[in-house]
Design an enzyme around this catalytic site. Structure first.
Site, PDB file in Angstrom:
ATOM      1  N   LYS A  67      48.268  99.329 146.036  1.00 32.01           N
ATOM      2  CA  LYS A  67      46.902  99.255 146.586  1.00 32.01           C
ATOM      3  C   LYS A  67      46.285  97.891 146.263  1.00 32.01           C
ATOM      4  O   LYS A  67      45.712  97.224 147.132  1.00 32.01           O
ATOM      5  CB  LYS A  67      46.067 100.398 145.979  1.00 32.01           C
ATOM      6  CG  LYS A  67      44.590 100.377 146.236  1.00 32.01           C
ATOM      7  CD  LYS A  67      43.756  99.930 145.025  1.00 32.01           C
ATOM      8  CE  LYS A  67      43.936 100.783 143.790  1.00 32.01           C
ATOM      9  NZ  LYS A  67      43.127 100.323 142.645  1.00 32.01           N
TER      10      LYS A  67
ATOM     11  N   LYS B 107      40.041  90.152 139.310  1.00 32.74           N
ATOM     12  CA  LYS B 107      41.111  91.121 139.043  1.00 32.74           C
ATOM     13  C   LYS B 107      42.242  90.965 140.053  1.00 32.74           C
ATOM     14  O   LYS B 107      43.425  91.105 139.700  1.00 32.74           O
ATOM     15  CB  LYS B 107      40.558  92.552 139.085  1.00 32.74           C
ATOM     16  CG  LYS B 107      41.606  93.653 138.890  1.00 32.74           C
ATOM     17  CD  LYS B 107      42.321  93.556 137.539  1.00 32.74           C
ATOM     18  CE  LYS B 107      43.547  94.465 137.478  1.00 32.74           C
ATOM     19  NZ  LYS B 107      43.261  95.872 137.297  1.00 32.74           N
TER      20      LYS B 107
ATOM     21  N   THR C 141      39.903  99.014 139.863  1.00 38.73           N
ATOM     22  CA  THR C 141      40.268  97.844 140.660  1.00 38.73           C
ATOM     23  C   THR C 141      40.084  98.236 142.110  1.00 38.73           C
ATOM     24  O   THR C 141      40.737  99.148 142.609  1.00 38.73           O
ATOM     25  CB  THR C 141      41.710  97.417 140.396  1.00 38.73           C
ATOM     26  OG1 THR C 141      41.802  96.989 139.042  1.00 38.73           O
ATOM     27  CG2 THR C 141      42.114  96.263 141.308  1.00 38.73           C
TER      28      THR C 141
END
Lengths: 298, 298
Positions: free
Chosen positions: A241, A173, A98
């Site tokens: 993140k 995502k 990701t």
């Protein structure tokens, strides 16, 4: 027909299971990961070892990466001993980390210039999904590259959808992570409420998981929370993140997402309080007795 | 064996389907609801009509209420022409409204003093769950009353759990609403993100609903949101009432639930902006282009 040779980079919690499925399906597999010990299981099962990403790419028809942060992706793909410096012409390169949609577009352009096929294909489904090959895989990139990748992706996931051109896998995502962020607040606050009100949270879970409050998080992470099991299916530091990547895109799009902003704030506090290497369900600790004060908005 | 006579009060979106299942199972049914027109369908199918809750209770072995607000529950149960003023000795009274846990305890005590059996049994599953008799029913009250109620509840729901003594059904339902609150933020922000980023939201939904972001809300309300369908499965004004009940309990328990507080803030804004009679999925409107400014925290 000879099966293509696969190079797999990044054999952490998720990558280990994913690479294992390719190995089990009979694909010749070479692996590289920062901490070699984390590849031991795969090496014992017959995977080869490469000294660096470039060496791995030189021997591979398909290279798959599943690393931690966009900075790691950049290093592994574009670094001096990176994939691009070793990749064979016509190779298919898939980043399943990701990562940043902008970086995905940059890698796709760099690949095209070198005669390589590049896809961004991040996943959802957690450690359980990776183990059971039931991941949802969100793909961005050219249709031809997707067609070539699909049989491999099908060994790791169940729901494989091409969402659009380069970067669209990553953007999808991030939609997924935005949904999970609010969902984790929901799960933690609901169970904290149950406990605080003197109910039996396990029994509450039985009542609410089948109705309109039902979610993957409630059914899969709820029981872990109630056992006080903070072992990482997905690391807090990686989730944080992702939330920051999503906030960055939202800012660019001039979208205000207060639930996402709140989740980022709380996960940042959890990470600062020593929770960076726990699983995302550890957010519940911020709601435990005595922790409440730290939640109050100034 | 003669089936017990049932009185049902409150035939709105949910109550209509629920009472319909009792009628379909052959129970003699009398109904009362504030706006008589809302009972037309049931009356045409053979239900009787009572002029007020007391009259309804005088003829019923079991009385079930499914009204709007705690104030309505109080009026219908304790008012001059309320259930308690008409109820037959030994009758079973079940409040299925989502209402205050403290009021549920008050009604249980008042019932006990009159030789009546009282349960709080709020539900989850929305209009679809009510229609398909697949509700989750969360019950508080004595075990003997629960045993008597179970065959009736089983006609309206699939997952029927006694959570504890009086008020525990309501507390569990509030856990459920707390989970839904964060979940709706999650669904709306995820879809707003998808649209803002230029993805095809329907396709994004296909990718993310089967993974770790999956939820009842995403699969059931996501498609309505993308069609711009704000018809109420569950009213914003009722949900707002639930969120406030939950915040009240949380305050008593000295629990800080920032996600819940944020959801209450946003639903209050939606209601003030004319959304009180829309379905909960209308929260998405706050995220549409141009609405963003109103979300920015001062």
């Amino acid at each position: 027909m000879t099966l293509p040779t696969i190079g797999f980079i990044g054999t952490g919690v998720m990558g280990n299971s994913m690479a294992g499925h390719l190995l089990a399906a009979g694909y010749p597999l070479t692996v590289y990961t920062r901490t070699r010990g984390k590849a031991d299981g795969l090496l014992q099962r017959g995977a080869g070892w490469a000294e660096n990403p470039a060496a791995l790419a030189r021997a591979a028809d398909v290279v798959i990466t599943m690393v931690g942060y966009p900075a790691d992706v950049r290093e592994v793909w574009l670094g001096a001993e990176g994939i691009f410096s070793g990749a064979k012409e016509g190779a298919l390169l898939i980043d399943m980390t990701t990562s940043s949609p902008a970086l995905a577009r940059e890698l796709a352009a760099a690949g095209e210039a070198r005669g390589l096929m590049v896809l961004d294909a991040p996943v959802s489904g957690g450690d359980i999904g990776a183990k059971e090959a039931r991941l949802s895989i969100m793909v961005g990139g050219a249709a031809a590259a997707f067609a070539r990748a699909e049989p491999l992706l099908a060994l790791m996931g169940k729901n494989i959808v091409r969402q659009g051109g380069p970067g669209c896998g990553q953007l999808t995502k991030l939609c997924n992570q935005v949904a999970i962020a609010g969902g984790m607040l929901a799960v933690c606050e609901s169970l904290a409420f149950a406990r605080g009100a003197g109910l039996e949270p396990e029994r509450v879970l039985r009542s609410i998981e089948s109705g309109a409050a039902g979610s993957w998080g409630l059914s899969n992470l709820g029981p872990r929370i109630l056992r006080g099991d903070w072992a990482p299916g997905f690391f807090v530091k990686h989730f944080l993140k992702d939330l920051r990547l999503a906030l960055e895109v939202a800012r660019e799009e001039k979208l205000t997402l207060p639930g996402l902003a709140l989740a980022e704030e709380m996960y940042a506090r959890l990470a600062a309080d020593g929770g960076a290497d726990d699983g995302t369900q550890a957010l519940f600790r911020l709601y435990e007795k005595g922790a409440g004060d730290s939640l109050r908005r100034k």
